[in-house]
Each structure stands twice: as C-alpha cells, then as structure tokens.
Motif scaffolding. Sequence first.
Motif, short mmCIF file in Angstrom:
data_model
loop_
_atom_site.label_atom_id
_atom_site.label_comp_id
_atom_site.label_asym_id
_atom_site.label_seq_id
_atom_site.Cartn_x
_atom_site.Cartn_y
_atom_site.Cartn_z
N SER A 43 0.17 4.17 0.57
CA SER A 43 -0.07 5.27 1.50
C SER A 43 0.34 4.91 2.93
CB SER A 43 -1.50 5.81 1.37
OG SER A 43 -2.39 4.99 2.02
N CYS A 44 0.28 3.61 3.31
CA CYS A 44 0.73 3.29 4.67
C CYS A 44 1.89 2.32 4.74
CB CYS A 44 -0.44 2.76 5.51
SG CYS A 44 -0.85 1.04 5.17
N CYS A 75 0.88 -1.17 0.00
CA CYS A 75 0.00 0.00 0.00
C CYS A 75 0.91 1.22 0.00
CB CYS A 75 -0.87 0.00 1.25
SG CYS A 75 -1.64 1.60 1.55
N TRP A 93 1.74 -0.99 4.07
CA TRP A 93 1.33 -2.37 4.30
C TRP A 93 1.83 -3.26 3.15
CZ3 TRP A 93 -2.10 -4.81 0.85
CH2 TRP A 93 -2.52 -6.10 1.23
N CYS A 115 -6.65 -1.17 1.05
CA CYS A 115 -5.65 -1.62 2.01
C CYS A 115 -6.33 -2.02 3.31
CB CYS A 115 -4.66 -0.50 2.27
SG CYS A 115 -3.56 -0.84 3.64
N GLU A 119 -5.10 -2.21 6.13
CA GLU A 119 -4.57 -1.43 7.26
C GLU A 119 -5.20 -0.04 7.33
OE1 GLU A 119 -2.18 -1.91 9.82
OE2 GLU A 119 -2.58 -4.00 9.25
N CYS A 120 -5.21 0.65 6.18
CA CYS A 120 -5.60 2.05 6.24
C CYS A 120 -6.79 2.37 5.34
CB CYS A 120 -4.42 2.94 5.86
SG CYS A 120 -4.03 2.91 4.10
ZN ZN Z 1 -2.50 1.19 3.66
#
Ligand code: ZN
Length: 761
Positions: free
Chosen positions: A457-458, A455, A460, A503, A505-506
Amino acid sequence: MTRYCQVVLANATRHFDREWTYRVPESLIASIDVGSAVYVPFGTRKTSSRGFVTQLFDTLPEQYDERKIREVDSLFSERPVVTEEQVRLAFEMKRRYYCTVGDALNTMVPPTVLAVGDRRVKAARLIDTEEAMELLDSGDLRSMKQVRVIELLLEHEEASCVEIRQATDVSQGVLNTLAKKGVIEFFQRTVSRDLPEELEEVEPAEAFEATEDQSRAIEEIDSAALTTAPGTLREFMLHGVTGSGKTEVYLQVADRVLSRGQQVLILVPEIALTPQMTRRLIARFGERVAILHSRLTPAGRYETWQRILAQEIPIVVGARSAVFAPLKNLGLIVVDEEQESSYKAEMKPRYYAVDVARMRAIMNGAVLVLGSATPQISSYWRAHQGLSTLLRLPERISDVGMADVEVVDMRAEYARGNLSIFSERLMRELSYTIDRGEQAMILLNRRGFSRTVVCRSCGWQMRCPFCDIALTSHRNPYGGQTGLPSRMVCHLCERLARVPKQCPECGSEEIMALGAGTQQVEEEIRKQLPHARILRMDLDTTRGRFSHKEILDAFERREADVLVGTQMIAKGHDFHNVTLSAILSADQLLGTGEFRASEQAFQLMTQVAGRAGRGLKKGRVIIQAVQPDHFVVRAAAQQDYEAFYREEIVFRKRMEYLPFGHIGMAQLKGFDLYETEDTAREFYREVSALIGQYGGTFSRTVLSEASPAPIERIRSRYRYRVMVRDESAENLTRLLFMAADRLKRPKGVSLVIDIDPWTTF
Ligand code: ZN
Ligand code: ADP
Ligand code: ZN
C-alpha cells in the motif's frame, strides 16, 4: 651466457609456489628464455614437472650452492609460451588474488597451447544433460571432482580433456570413471581453421568523419597515448549512451596507435553477443584483427595465440580472458561496457579483467579507455577523483527517438484488487502488441528465487537497518516458496529479521513478498493470452543444448511474440520488431540484497529504455513498481545517469561500500552439513584470532559470524560463508588468505575467497 634459470612450477601448492633455481644444459642455452615452458626434476617426484622460466642468470647468485643445483630436463617448445610481461603480471596476480604464479600463468595461456602442438584433440561431453542434472540434484554423487566436471560440461556443452582437467583440477582418471558410468563420452574434436561464419563476408569500410565530440575524445586519448610512459597510468572514462559513437572513437584511436607501430587490445563482455564490434573491426582493419572467440576450435585458438605471441597480429578483441593476450607493445587497451559483471572471473583465480587491464596499461605505458552508457559508480568516481579523465559523448549520432518510458504504480493496481504480477496496463499493451504482429520483451531479475518484502500500500521495502540493503528470503532447500516468508536475511551482516505483520511506514497489513521467476511469468501470460507464442530465456533453458544465441536468433526470426528472461535478453541484438519492453518489478531489481542493486537496476532499466524502438516503429517501455518515486526509477525513466550518480554516491559513502570500502567473502561448500558448518566456524575463529593478533591494522575491520549462504544448498552441497568488510582491499586480501593458510580444512569442504564479489548468494 645463460647458465642458470629460475623456474616456477605450473602446478604447485602454495607452499611450493616460489622460484626454484636450475642449471641450463648446454643444448638448451640457445633457445631457453624467460617465458619458456620447461620440464624440471622436482623433489622426489618420479617424473619431471612442468614449469615456467621466470629469470635467467649468467652466473649463480652467491647464496646458492652449485652442488645442489639440478638441471632443466627439457624444453616444452622451441619458443617461449608466455611473454616477460606475463611473467611479471603473474606475480602481481599472486599478490592480488592469492593464486599461485602457476595458476596465473596457466590461466593466461589457452590450455591447447600447453597441450603439445597436437591438432586433434580428445574432448568430452555429457551423454544426456537432463540425466546429468538429475544426477547432480540426487545427491548420489559423492565425489566433488565428478561434480565439478559435470558442472563445467553443463555450462560449456563440450570441452577438450585438457581444458576440463585444468579448469576443474582433476586427473584423467576422474574423466574415465565418468565415462565408464555412462555420464560423459569422449570424442575427437574436429579441427577447422575457418573464421566464424558470421565474419566471413565483411565489406571493408572507411572511417566516418568524426563529430565534434568524437574528435575531442579522439584527440585527448591519442595525445595521452603519445606521451604515456611505462610505470604511469593514463585512464579515460568514455561516457555516452548506446549509439553515441563510442565504438567509432575506439576505432579511430586504434588506427592512430597502430600507425605508430603499437598494438591494441579491445575487451568486450561477450563476443557472441557483440557481433557489431567484431564486424566493424574487421571492416576497418581486416587481417590485422584477431578474434579470441570462445567458440574457436582448440586448433584455431592455438594458431591465433601463436600468431599473437609472434607479434604478427596487432589488434586483439575478445572477452574476459583476452586481457591476457600476449601482445608486447600495447599502446591502447579498451574495455567496452565496463560495467558488465562478465569481466569478473568466477573460477580460480578470481581475477577482475578491468584490474588486470589496468596493470597491463601501467606496465606497457598504454592508455586505458573504459567505455559505458551506465558506468559503475566506482569507475565514474575515479573520474571525479581525477584518477581517470572523463570524456562525454552526450548525443546519439542518428536521432532514433528514445522510447517513451512509463512507470506503472503497482500500489494502485493492488488497491484495485489486481494481485497478479502484471498490471492491467501492461497486459493490455502486451495484447495490443501481439495483435499488431509486433514483439515484446519482459525482463525480470536474474535471480527468480530471491524474494524481497514490500508493503503494497505504501511501497516500503524491508531493508537491513545496519547495511541499508534489501533483505531477502532464505531459500528453503527442501521446499517451495509460496506465501510470506517468516524471516528475512541480510547478505552482508547475516542478521535475521522477522517479517512484520504491519508495515512500519503506514501501518497497513498489506505486506507481500515479490519474486516471480521466469516460469511463473510465462504461465501468467499463457493464462491471460493463450494465443501468445512465448520464448523463455533463463538458466534452465540455456544450460542444455539451446544456447543464448539460438534463443535470441529464434526471437529475431519472429518465431515468438514474447521473450521472457533475465537481463541477458537486454544485451546484444537489436530487435527491430520489438516495440514493447517491460520490467516486471523494479522493486525486485532494487531488492536483490546486493549493495550493487541500485547500480544494476539502473543499468538494466536504461539499457531496456535505450533498446526498445530501435527499428522504424516507436517503442514503449513499461516499468512496474511499488516504489515509483524511488530515485533509481525516476533517474532511469529520465535516462539521467548524472542524477542517479549524485544520489547513489552519497549512499555508498555513508555505508562505506565500493569505492569507499571493500567486502571479502569466504565461501565454504561441502556435502556434509556439519563438516561444512564446522569448517566455516573454524575459519571465522582464525580470522577473528588474526584480527586480535594484528590489532591496529585491523582495527576498523568488521567481521560477521559464519552463516549459511542465502541459498543454503545447491546441488546437494551445503554452502556457508564468512563476510568481512574493511576500508582497504589489501587488508582484506591479507587477512582472509592468512586465515585460509592456517585453516585445517577437511578434504570434503572447498574454500573460495572472493574480494568484492559481484554476487553474494
Ligand atoms: Zn506501508
Ligand atoms: P556506440 O559504440 O556508442 O554504441 P557507435 O560507434 O556504434 O556508438 O555509433 C553508433 C552508430 O553511428 C553506428 O551505426 C555508427 O556506424 C554510426 N556512427 C558513429 N560515428 C559516426 C560518425 N562520426 N558519422 C556518422 N555515423 C557515425
Ligand atoms: Zn546487514
């Protein structure tokens, strides 16, 4: 008086792989010995078979019938070709690697030694490498034997016919056919006994006065060497960064061992990439050193081997196969850079040289020293368990400054809209570096085609919930690999997983696949810095005539500004003009899909950090990552091995990976998809049946379904495999090899079994 002997055949199937008894004719009694190569009659074979003598008897053991005993035909050479220890080692290898005793002995002896003492050797090479590669890719070649020969020649450029026949297990007829087709040509290999030129003019040199840390290490190893007896293992782990003086320790211990009349064996990952080691050995010990160089001519190799066998040379240095050097009175065995994968043989028998070194250390009562700046987790663990003794060289001898390591957070780059594989920071540094007339190295994972999903953006990374290793994309054998793959696979349990839209995660939808190859990197640099001179080193550029060394030499002569390549470029040479090294994507290194990914990523990052700025100018290292806080990235940036080990060992223990558990891989390859797949399924059923049959023993064994390998097809051969995991390596070996014995395998499908493979592609 010797009247009878036991013989193993040099080329036997597993079924006939045992000791056969023969009478020794009067004429041979004086010269025959354990380790002699002999010709013997066998079964209904019309011509004599070659074999090795494994035992001698004065009288025939009771269980034999004198009338059925046949006589040895002749001796291959006046003196034995292997030592008694090597014969024992071969039986041990059979047990461990499931080869025949003959396979093991053939591996130990250079083919030229067995190719009658002829100095002029008939050799073969490809007429046109490009054409040969096309031929392989075209799928027109239906003979596996021809494929094996071509693959071997692509890798080694040229080889004697004897070597080819032995390594690929084909007859001369196959070579003749290839020659008739115009694929290969024969020639007489020129014979020279000269030393490799780089070693001709080495000035003798004295030992340095050891530092305190070095002295401590030398004393400990040496006193162990004095007291160790055959049958026991005394092993050391010498841990110190590059330049901390490990080599000096090896040399000084070697000196003491030699002065007591014992011998020394030193293994290095690859001679061509370690000219320093050989140079220093020669400077210190002169003519007493033999170098088992892969570029030795057959005659040179023959001579060297014979002199070692005659115990005329007390120090041998060489790469993997040098572990078999026929020294009879070893006092010290050193494995330098013990973490290197080159110690694992990828051809049958798939031995691991560090294991073999350990066996030899025990048989000889020699001490074993493993040296590394970044030891394998399993080797360092041995030290923690008391199986070996840890010795540290915590400081560099000279204070060359460590390079500054900078981690660039790629999440921020993507957030700014830069979706290229280069951060602005790195591209700018690259441009400055070139403008200043300095050089840069750009590293990426060796497998350009393995792709990992992250990912952006985070940070992951898509991992297998069961095995906790990164998932990778299956390579589509029919097409390219742009865009996001739809499914990812786990190398170990073979489970497939869909790539999520969001994602987990986020919740972001910025899911992307990473996996640039060297070519793509080269194109990107060309686009942004058109004036840059670029050299690329990967399998494509090194498998033809242009060898690793030539590329590295050209770079050293400053014929290029940037060297782009896989980890091969991080080894060997000190490039004094390199002031920038970059790892393009730590995530890609961490996402290879191997359980060793973290270890290998850490090693590479540390190596790069240690290498930059060796010259006068200060170096800079840039690591790009979407997971800048990953423990491996942090530990590598600090060059803190201990911190890395503390976290990684917990993961290994939790997941039962090496050293807490083992993986066995059976790989089936064939031209016909269905035949290959069926055979893999059949193999799976055999393993499964054995597990059922032997219940208790295999109660903790984990077996995965037969599945296509992550790269489903290479050179028109389909690849399937069956993976098994168990706490005990012996269990795995027995299980897989029993299944192999039971398997009815069609001729067109090959089977390779590998315990604890280094790569699971
Ligand atoms: Zn993410
Ligand atoms: P390593 O094998 O750990 O990379 P080396 O043994 O090659 O380390 O040592 C690094 C450098 O320091 C080499 O150039 C070597 O010649 C030098 N060196 C090693 N030991 C000493 C010493 N005791 N005194 C002075 N120089 C040394
Ligand atoms: Zn898994």
